[in-house]
Enzyme design. Structure first.
Site, PDB file in Angstrom:
ATOM      1  CB  SER A  76      -0.726   0.269   1.293  1.00  0.00           C
ATOM      2  OG  SER A  76      -1.665   1.075   1.071  1.00  0.00           O
ATOM      3  CE1 TYR A  93      -3.829  -3.217   4.622  1.00  0.00           C
ATOM      4  CE2 TYR A  93      -3.338  -0.662   4.023  1.00  0.00           C
ATOM      5  CZ  TYR A  93      -3.410  -1.791   3.592  1.00  0.00           C
ATOM      6  OH  TYR A  93      -3.761  -2.273   2.408  1.00  0.00           O
TER       7      TYR A  93
END
Length: 249
Positions: free
Chosen positions: A144, A157
């Site tokens: 990401s 995350y």
């Protein structure tokens, strides 16, 4: 690409293939001529709907329910792919989980569950891919762009995605001599349920305005990047992190 991989139907396993980026990637690869194993974790209806959409468009696909962090379930999924289509050429690790919280407040049980899917999952799937992929193939893992953007509340995350980047770049070098590429796609904010379910309207507006292109990414944007990387045209790209984010960083 080798003659072995170009004279037969190429086969792709897409984890998390029933929703979001994984879903669009499965459909894109099927449109490009791949036979696709649509892996999913729990939603039978969505997985079967994806397979139906692919097959009604003339493609080949089957749905396989498997926990990506369970090595026995993943091994069985590869067995089924080989039994059904004769081998595996491409693996796309799109399954993932996002839980947002400040570091101080993140429940450690939630952290462990998220890292089980986001780190152990692609590790386990990649182990099988390394053992089974045919020459000329490709492994695509997902990170990401938040690893670089460093948004508050994304620490757990982002930590999982940073681990995926490290693992992937090392694996690319361990595959020397195999004619198999290994890359990471790191999307920016992308208009999927995963993003919408974890952000307020205010946050979504801010995220959409961040890239110079001034919009959220789409699942189609990301699937196109994956399709290029696993194609003959993208085979010289290896051991890279592709930050597909519209120029946000």
């Amino acid at each position: 690409m080798t003659s072995e991989s170009t004279n037969q139907t190429r086969v792709a396993i897409v984890t998390g293939g029933s929703r979001g980026i994984g879903n669009q990637t499965a459909k894109q690869l099927a449109a490009d001529g791949f036979a696709v194993i649509v892996n999913y974790g729990s939603n039978d209806a969505k997985a079967e709907a994806t397979v139906k959409e692919i097959t009604e468009s003339g493609g080949q696909a089957i749905a396989v329910r498997a926990d990506v962090a369970d090595e026995q379930a993943v091994s069985a999924m590869f067995d089924l792919a080989e039994q059904t289509y004769g081998g595996v050429d491409v693996v796309v690790n799109a399954a993932g989980r996002m839980d947002l919280s400040t570091l101080a407040d993140l429940d450690l049980r939630v952290l462990d569950e998220m890292h089980r899917i986001n780190i152990r999952g692609p590790f386990v799937v990649s182990q099988q891919a390394v053992r089974r992929l045919r020459p000329g193939g490709a492994i695509i893992n997902f990170s990401s762009s938040v690893v670089g953007l460093a948004f508050p509340r994304y620490s757990g995350y982002a930590a999982s995605k940073g681990a995926v980047e490290a693992m992937t770049l090392i694996l690319a070098r361990e595959m020397r001599g195999r004619d198999i590429t290994v890359n990471v796609v790191a999307p920016g904010p992308t208009a999927t349920d995963l993003l919408f379910d974890n952000n307020t309207e205010e946050n979504l507006s801010r995220l959409a305005s961040a890239p110079p292109l001034e919009r959220l990414g789409t699942a189609e944007d990301i699937a196109a990047v994956v399709a290029f990387l696993v194609s003959p045209a993208g085979h010289w790209v290896n051991g890279q992190v592709i930050r597909a984010n519209g120029g946000a960083i």
